[in-house]
Design a protein around this motif. Sequence first.
Motif, short mmCIF file in Angstrom:
data_model
loop_
_atom_site.label_atom_id
_atom_site.label_comp_id
_atom_site.label_asym_id
_atom_site.label_seq_id
_atom_site.Cartn_x
_atom_site.Cartn_y
_atom_site.Cartn_z
N VAL A 1 23.50 3.69 13.81
CA VAL A 1 23.79 4.83 12.58
C VAL A 1 24.01 4.42 11.95
N ASP A 2 24.57 3.31 11.63
CA ASP A 2 24.72 2.95 10.44
C ASP A 2 23.58 2.89 9.54
N SER A 3 22.80 2.52 10.04
CA SER A 3 21.56 2.11 9.20
C SER A 3 20.64 3.46 8.70
N ALA A 4 21.36 4.18 8.51
CA ALA A 4 20.33 5.84 8.80
C ALA A 4 20.46 5.72 7.14
N ASN A 5 21.85 4.73 6.22
CA ASN A 5 21.65 4.50 4.81
C ASN A 5 20.13 4.02 4.64
N GLY A 6 19.88 2.32 5.13
CA GLY A 6 18.35 1.69 4.60
C GLY A 6 17.38 2.66 5.52
N THR B 1 24.36 14.82 13.85
CA THR B 1 24.37 14.71 12.52
C THR B 1 24.65 13.46 12.25
N SER B 2 24.72 12.79 10.93
CA SER B 2 25.48 11.54 10.18
C SER B 2 25.28 11.95 8.80
N ALA B 3 26.38 11.94 7.89
CA ALA B 3 26.68 11.50 6.30
C ALA B 3 27.06 10.24 6.17
N GLN B 4 26.22 9.47 4.56
CA GLN B 4 27.21 8.65 4.20
C GLN B 4 27.56 8.87 3.03
N THR B 5 28.74 8.38 2.57
CA THR B 5 28.75 7.94 0.79
C THR B 5 28.44 6.42 0.04
N LEU B 6 27.65 6.58 -0.84
CA LEU B 6 27.13 5.70 -1.11
C LEU B 6 27.82 5.24 -2.68
N PHE B 7 28.16 3.97 -2.72
CA PHE B 7 29.00 3.32 -4.02
C PHE B 7 26.96 2.83 -4.46
N VAL B 8 25.88 3.44 -5.38
CA VAL B 8 25.17 2.33 -6.36
C VAL B 8 25.52 2.25 -7.66
N GLN B 9 25.08 0.67 -7.63
CA GLN B 9 25.09 -0.02 -8.52
C GLN B 9 23.59 -0.28 -9.48
N ARG B 10 22.90 -0.46 -10.07
CA ARG B 10 21.08 -1.60 -10.70
C ARG B 10 22.02 -2.81 -10.87
N ILE C 1 20.95 10.73 -4.44
CA ILE C 1 21.75 9.93 -5.67
C ILE C 1 21.64 10.67 -6.76
N GLY C 2 23.64 10.47 -7.28
CA GLY C 2 23.25 11.28 -8.07
C GLY C 2 23.63 10.55 -9.34
N PRO C 3 23.66 11.46 -10.46
CA PRO C 3 23.28 10.57 -11.93
C PRO C 3 24.49 9.75 -11.94
N ASP C 4 25.65 9.47 -11.42
CA ASP C 4 27.16 9.09 -12.23
C ASP C 4 26.76 7.47 -11.12
N GLY C 5 26.56 7.37 -10.59
CA GLY C 5 26.28 5.89 -9.06
C GLY C 5 27.03 5.94 -8.19
N ILE C 6 27.18 7.52 -7.40
CA ILE C 6 27.22 7.78 -6.16
C ILE C 6 26.41 8.69 -5.21
N GLY C 7 25.88 8.31 -4.50
CA GLY C 7 25.28 9.08 -3.49
C GLY C 7 25.34 9.40 -2.23
N VAL C 8 24.74 9.97 -1.12
CA VAL C 8 25.14 10.53 0.17
C VAL C 8 23.80 10.66 0.68
N THR C 9 24.31 10.09 1.71
CA THR C 9 22.84 9.88 2.81
C THR C 9 22.88 10.29 3.87
N THR C 10 22.24 11.97 4.35
CA THR C 10 22.65 12.65 5.40
C THR C 10 21.21 12.65 6.57
N ALA C 11 21.31 12.46 7.53
CA ALA C 11 20.21 12.38 9.14
C ALA C 11 20.54 12.87 10.11
#
Length: 265
Positions: free
Chosen positions: A190-195, A254-263, A233-243
């Motif tokens: 289930v943690d693979s929902a982000n991918g 359902t599942s939800a994950q907080t994302l740390f996003v960096q270029r 994906i938000g404008p400041d490097g934080i995102g969310v994946t829901t499934a």
Amino acid sequence: MIDSYYRRVDSDGDSQVFASTDGTRSNWDPQIQHGSPPLALMTKMIEELARDPGLRIGRLTLDILGAIPVAQVRVRAWVDRPGARISLMVAEMTAARPDGTWRAVARVTAWLLATSDTADAATDRYPPLIEGQAAAVPHGWVGVPGYLDTVTWRRQPDTGESGHVIWMSPIVALVDSEPTTALQRLAMVVDSANGAGAVLDPERFVFMNTDTAVHLHRLPEGDDFAVRARGSIGPDGIGVTTAELFDRRGFIGTSAQTLFVQRRP
């Protein structure tokens, strides 16, 4: 050959000691673990502690507290809030620092609730998913060894705004040859929902989840599970994946994950 995520080594006080195998290696960094194996192992510890057949897990939340090394780990579980109708259980994984002291690297909290007969009121928000022909490329990390080799990935044709659908089945054991429950098998994927729900190119961005929260109105069954996932994906490097989560019978939660996003540089 990878045949399980962990080898049971020993016990140390109230903790169980496990050796992590190559099957736990993350697609982001081979020196750290993918989130699904630790979630599944701590779920196993909670299920083994939860002896009351009148209670069942309704929510699991994994919090990743630091880089989880592919090394020996200790896991302990305890009842944080006892109750006959509602109980909170916790499992914690620790790993050794270079100086030999131990630090917490991940924690799972689980709400267990008393069961009763509500079959006449049962509802599902979504109809069952039917697996079709898989796409040629299952995900954006094809060829990366480790955890991705321990699961079969059958990506379905894109369904637009409703999210990306991937059917997954774990093909290794969780701990040695010990029995694995359906809930533990779900945790193994289930943690693979982000991918699965990725909306960014992993060659251009890092988008690692710091947590995975799973809510289950029905316990899973079998070995095959689907996630219908979508990232935001938000404008400041934080995102969310829901499934939305499915087994062969239908919608289970359902599942939800907080994302740390960096270029990437």
